[in-house]
Structure formats: structure tokens, C-alpha cells
Design an enzyme around this catalytic site. Structure first.
Site, PDB file in Angstrom:
ATOM      1  N   GLU A   1       0.997   4.424   0.903  1.00 31.50           N
ATOM      2  CA  GLU A   1       0.361   5.581   1.660  1.00 31.50           C
ATOM      3  C   GLU A   1       1.176   6.750   2.072  1.00 31.50           C
ATOM      4  O   GLU A   1       1.093   7.961   2.137  1.00 31.50           O
ATOM      5  CB  GLU A   1      -0.094   5.153   3.229  1.00 31.50           C
ATOM      6  CG  GLU A   1       1.161   5.050   4.268  1.00 31.50           C
ATOM      7  CD  GLU A   1       1.831   3.585   4.095  1.00 31.50           C
ATOM      8  OE1 GLU A   1       2.812   3.287   4.648  1.00 31.50           O
ATOM      9  OE2 GLU A   1       1.395   3.035   3.105  1.00 31.50           O
TER      10      GLU A   1
ATOM     11  N   ILE B   1       0.839  -1.144   0.012  1.00 35.60           N
ATOM     12  CA  ILE B   1      -0.106  -0.236   0.170  1.00 35.60           C
ATOM     13  C   ILE B   1       0.683   1.442  -0.020  1.00 35.60           C
ATOM     14  O   ILE B   1       1.867   1.547   0.656  1.00 35.60           O
ATOM     15  CB  ILE B   1      -1.005  -0.248   1.029  1.00 35.60           C
ATOM     16  CG1 ILE B   1      -2.074  -1.323   1.257  1.00 35.60           C
ATOM     17  CG2 ILE B   1      -1.564   1.527   1.313  1.00 35.60           C
ATOM     18  CD1 ILE B   1      -2.700  -1.434   2.308  1.00 35.60           C
TER      19      ILE B   1
ATOM     20  N   ASP C   1       1.332  42.352 -17.589  1.00 36.39           N
ATOM     21  CA  ASP C   1       0.803  43.721 -17.924  1.00 36.39           C
ATOM     22  C   ASP C   1       2.015  44.675 -18.021  1.00 36.39           C
ATOM     23  O   ASP C   1       3.047  44.187 -17.382  1.00 36.39           O
ATOM     24  CB  ASP C   1      -0.244  43.906 -16.909  1.00 36.39           C
ATOM     25  CG  ASP C   1      -0.433  45.423 -17.193  1.00 36.39           C
ATOM     26  OD1 ASP C   1      -0.878  45.908 -18.142  1.00 36.39           O
ATOM     27  OD2 ASP C   1      -0.750  46.281 -16.185  1.00 36.39           O
TER      28      ASP C   1
END
Length: 508
Positions: A156, A154, A198
Site C-alpha cells: 500500500e 500488501i 516557438d
């Protein structure tokens, strides 16, 4: 609606009277130089079509003069309202990588379950083959072996490690005076290839200043500036303030030598000094309305006036006396920052501005952007960002004004300047301090290191766990040993992930 100096306009208006009316539209266009407005008695066209100079927009401010307007749009139908409705305020609770790893963990979990069941079935078969089917201990051992294998398989550590690294990244950005509002931006910054910026207030300082005074009649530049400041000090617009401030900086004091100062329709000021008529203002006012001329032999000097500047022309007795060159000064660090961003992995830097093409071209050349777009509206900026995204690029938008808000919202990562408009800061994913742009480079370096660490950890965890599963299935190591190694590796990766992402020396 009656308009007078200092008024903030509360709706979109079409002007029917205009007396020397100039309006500061920086909240909408980003440009700090006041726009001259003219009246119109034509009401057949809706707002936004035709001559924009006879329109006054919501949230803009009357710089000087007065006028009378008719309300044509209110609320969300105004230009500002349309900008607000085009902004996507959707919040994301998970980053894209966290979503991918959550899905991956789900599939790995299913795969692990299948492997565990397969191993358990194989163990049970071997129990029957060995004739141990009546021994309960054999079944218990097989079950424990499968459980240990599941613990080792697993992953995790994947989600935990990503969360830890992201938290460390946000903490490091906070030390660089950067506020991260949306977590996904931390990892997205490491994958961007295009930066859109900008001009006014981002690459420039949005504070008009006098760059130069050019004499055309033999008078000293200080004397020309003294006369200009004497006239301009009576009026509150930004270019007038720049002229007055330039005189103050040069310790030029002046007496009120002129007669009554009056506004002249079509952008200018007229008065009498020592019985001589003095006018100061735009090219249109000085040369077309007042029919002033350039002194003989000075034509070449006139043609060489700096293109990147706005020009304030002053004439005495019908002859051009001097030109005051006013610029929106470039941030000193802008060129170096753009060069550093390219070195950090940015493929293209784009400047977008509502200013004229002439000014934009000069600024673009100075700072070293790859392309520029001039005279663009807020929706044009957003459309460009969407186009880049549609072509598969990750895009950063940097801005500071209301007019940048749609593009900030549309970009993969919107970055606002801390001293910019409030709506821009609210919409942006990240806010950097306004004193300098080096924070952008710091952000990019931190994000690059963050993504590198996440991917290294991801590869190690998946590879190490796969090795443990294989070794366990083949019987090279005991299941309990596999589980211990798995948990130890997860702990070590977690501790390693808590280390500083990037040293101060690397950010220099």
C-alpha cells in the site's frame, strides 16, 4: 466586408480591394510584423491554396490601410477554427506512473493472496503431521500467521508514496511561479528527451526594436532616425512604433517639416521634406517601385547589412540615404537556458517558427538549438511533434500563441508562457512566467529529482517487502514482527518523501 484600421476580422476573407492594406497576423503566425495584403478577383481556388497574400484570416487585425473582402469561411471552417478542432482537450485524472503502480499493486495483491493461501495450506498440513488437528489453537495460530503475512506483503505504500512525492513536486513548482494544470506532466518532464520551441515570444521578446541605423549618404544616424520617426509616427503598425520609440529613447525631438504623408501601394510611405522627396519602406517599394539606387561605392556596405534584422529603407531624391535595422530581440537568457537544459538531460532542442529561413537561421545559431524549421504553419508544428513521439521520444512543446496550440496539445508536455494567448495557456499542461525562461530549467531539475525519488522509494518498498515475506515464510521472524516492520517502513518512507525535493543551491 469593409476593412479599416483597427478592425479585428471576424471571418476568413478573400480580398477584392486593397488600398495599402496591412494586417497583423500574430494571433495566427506568431509574427508581429504586419503582412501586406493584395486584392484578387480569382475565386476558383479555396482558402489556403494559391496566394495567401490575398487572404485575410479570422482573429487578425488591420494595422493600417483599408480594403474590401468576401467571406469564404466562418466558424470552425476558418483557419483559427481548424486549429481549435485539431486540439486534443482530453483530461487525465491519473499520471502514467500511477496507472502502472495501480496495475502492479493489483498483480502483487493476487500474488500475495496466492502466497497466503499456500502458506495456510502448508501450515494446515504440518498441523496434521504433528497430530495437532484436534487443537483449535493451532488453526487460529496458522490463520493469524497468514493474515500477518498478508499485511506485510500488501504494497500500500507504493501509491501513497507516489502521490506524496507528486504533491511535493507540484508545491515546489508553484514556488517557482509555475502553474501545473495536469499532474501527469510533473513526472513526464523527468523523462523528456526533446524540446520544441516557438521563436517569437518564446526565444525572442516579440517586441520589434531598432538595432542599428546605417547611413549611406553621409548624414548622421540621429538625423536619419529623426526624419524616419517624423514620417512613421502617423501610422500604428509595429515597425513604425519601433522607429518612433527609438527616437524617443535617444531624446530626438522633431518638428513637422514634411508635407502631407501618404501611403504608397506596395509597402511604403512618401512625403516631401524641404522640397525633397523622401520615401521609406520595404526593398520592393524603395528599389523596385520608386527606382531608387544605392550611392556609388556603398554596395559592399549594403551587402553587409545584418541578416537577422528586418530592414526599413529610406531614400532621399532617389538615392538610398539610410537603412534602419529592426530586430525582434532575443531573450538575454535564451542561450544559457538551452545550454542548462542539455546539461539536465535534454538530448535535442528544436526551434520552429513561421518567420523566414534567413532570420530563423541566425536566431538558431545564436541560441544554440540543434535544428530549426522555418516558415512552418501551426499544423506543421503539430506534425513534427507527432513524428518525434512516433519515434519513441518524449516531447515538450513551448509556445505562447494560438499558432502553437495544436503542437502544445500534441506534445507529451505542453508549456505555455504566462503572457501568451489565452487558448495556449488553457491547452498547456504547465504555464511558466513570461519574464524569463529560467523556469524551464527549474522545472526540469525538479522533475528529475522527483522521478529519482519515486524510483528509489519504489525499489526500496518492493525489496523490503519481499525480504519480509521471505523471512516470514522461512520462519526467521515472527509474522507480527514482520507486520510491524512493514508498517514502520511505510511510515518512514512517507515521511522521507515529504522532504524538499531539491534545495535552492542546486537550482542556482
Amino acid at each position: 466586408v469593409i476593412l479599416e484600421e483597427g478592425d479585428t476580422i471576424g471571418a476568413d476573407l478573400r480580398l477584392i480591394e486593397s488600398h495599402n492594406l496591412k494586417i497583423i497576423e500574430s494571433s495566427l503566425t506568431g509574427e508581429s510584423v504586419p503582412t501586406e495584403k493584395n486584392a484578387s478577383l480569382v475565386f476558383s481556388n479555396p482558402v489556403g491554396i494559391g496566394d495567401r497574400l490575398n487572404l485575410a484570416y479570422m482573429s487578425t487585425t488591420v494595422s493600417y490601410g483599408r480594403g474590401l473582402g468576401v467571406v469564404v469561411n466562418t466558424g470552425m471552417e476558418t483557419e483559427i477554427g481548424k486549429i481549435a478542432t485539431s486540439i486534443d482537450m482530453e483530461e487525465e485524472n491519473e499520471t502514467p506512473l500511477q496507472k502502472v503502480l495501480a496495475k502492479l499493486s493489483k498483480y502483487l495483491g493476487l500474488l500475495t493472496l496466492l502466497i497466503v493461501i499456500l502458506v495456510l495450506v502448508v501450515d494446515f498440513i504440518w498441523i496434521f503431521i504433528d497430530g495437532k488437528n484436534l487443537e483449535i489453537e493451532a488453526y487460529i495460530e496458522a490463520i493469524l500467521s497468514s493474515i500477518s503475512l498478508a499485511v506485510a506483503a500488501i504494497p500500500e505504500g507504493l501509491a501513497a508514496v507516489v502521490t506524496i512525492v507528486l504533491a511535493i513536486g507540484v508545491q515546489r513548482m508553484a514556488k517557482a511561479n509555475t502553474i501545473v494544470r495536469k499532474l501527469h506532466s510533473v513526472e513526464t518532464l523527468g523523462a523528456v528527451s526533446v524540446i520544441c520551441s516557438d521563436k517569437t515570444g518564446t526565444l525572442t521578446k516579440a517586441e520589434p526594436t531598432v538595432l542599428d541605423i546605417v547611413s549611406f549618404n553621409g548624414m548622421k544616424c540621429k538625423e536619419l532616425l529623426r526624419i524616419a520617426a517624423c514620417l512613421e509616427e502617423h501610422f500604428p503598425h509595429s515597425m513604425a512604433k519601433a522607429v518612433v520609440q527609438a527616437a524617443v529613447d535617444r531624446n530626438l525631438v522633431h518638428e513637422e517639416l514634411h508635407s502631407e504623408v501618404e501611403y504608397i501601394v506596395a509597402h511604403g510611405i512618401s512625403s516631401m521634406i524641404e522640397n525633397k522627396k523622401v520615401v521609406i519602406g520595404s526593398y520592393h517599394f524603395v528599389f523596385e517601385d520608386e527606382q531608387c539606387t544605392i550611392p556609388e561605392g556603398k554596395e559592399e556596405l549594403f551587402e553587409k547589412l545584418p541578416e537577422e534584422c528586418s530592414h526599413l529603407y529610406m531614400a532621399i531624391e532617389g538615392k538610398l540615404a539610410g537603412v534602419i535595422c529592426i530586430e525582434d530581440p532575443l531573450r538575454e537568457e535564451a542561450k544559457d537556458v538551452i545550454k542548462a537544459l542539455k546539461a539536465a538531460g535534454i538530448k535535442k532542442v528544436v526551434m520552429m517558427t513561421g518567420d523566414s529561413d534567413r532570420t530563423a537561421k541566425v536566431i538558431a545559431a545564436k541560441v544554440g538549438v540543434d535544428e530549426y524549421h522555418a516558415e512552418v504553419l501551426p499544423e506543421d508544428k503539430a506534425a513534427f511533434v507527432e513524428k518525434e513521439k512516433a519515434e519513441g521520444r518524449k516531447v515538450i512543446m513551448i509556445g505562447d500563441g494560438i499558432n502553437d496550440s495544436p503542437a502544445l496539445s500534441a506534445s507529451n508536455v505542453g508549456i505555455a508562457i504566462s503572457d501568451g494567448a489565452q487558448i495556449a495557456r488553457e491547452i498547456a499542461d504547465v504555464t511558466i512566467e513570461g519574464d524569463h525562461l529560467h523556469g524551464l530549467v527549474t522545472l526540469k531539475h525538479i522533475s528529475n529529482h522527483l522521478m529519482r525519488r519515486i524510483h528509489n522509494n519504489y525499489r526500496f518498498i518492493v525489496g523490503f517487502n519481499a525480504g519480509l515475506i521471505g523471512a516470514g515464510v522461512l520462519g526467521f521472524i515472527q509474522p507480527t514482527t514482520s507486520a510491524v516492520l512493514h508498517n514502520t517502513s511505510t511510515l518512514c518512507i512517507g515521511l522521507r518523501s515529504m522532504k524538499n525535493l531539491v534545495s535552492e543551491e542546486e537550482l542556482q
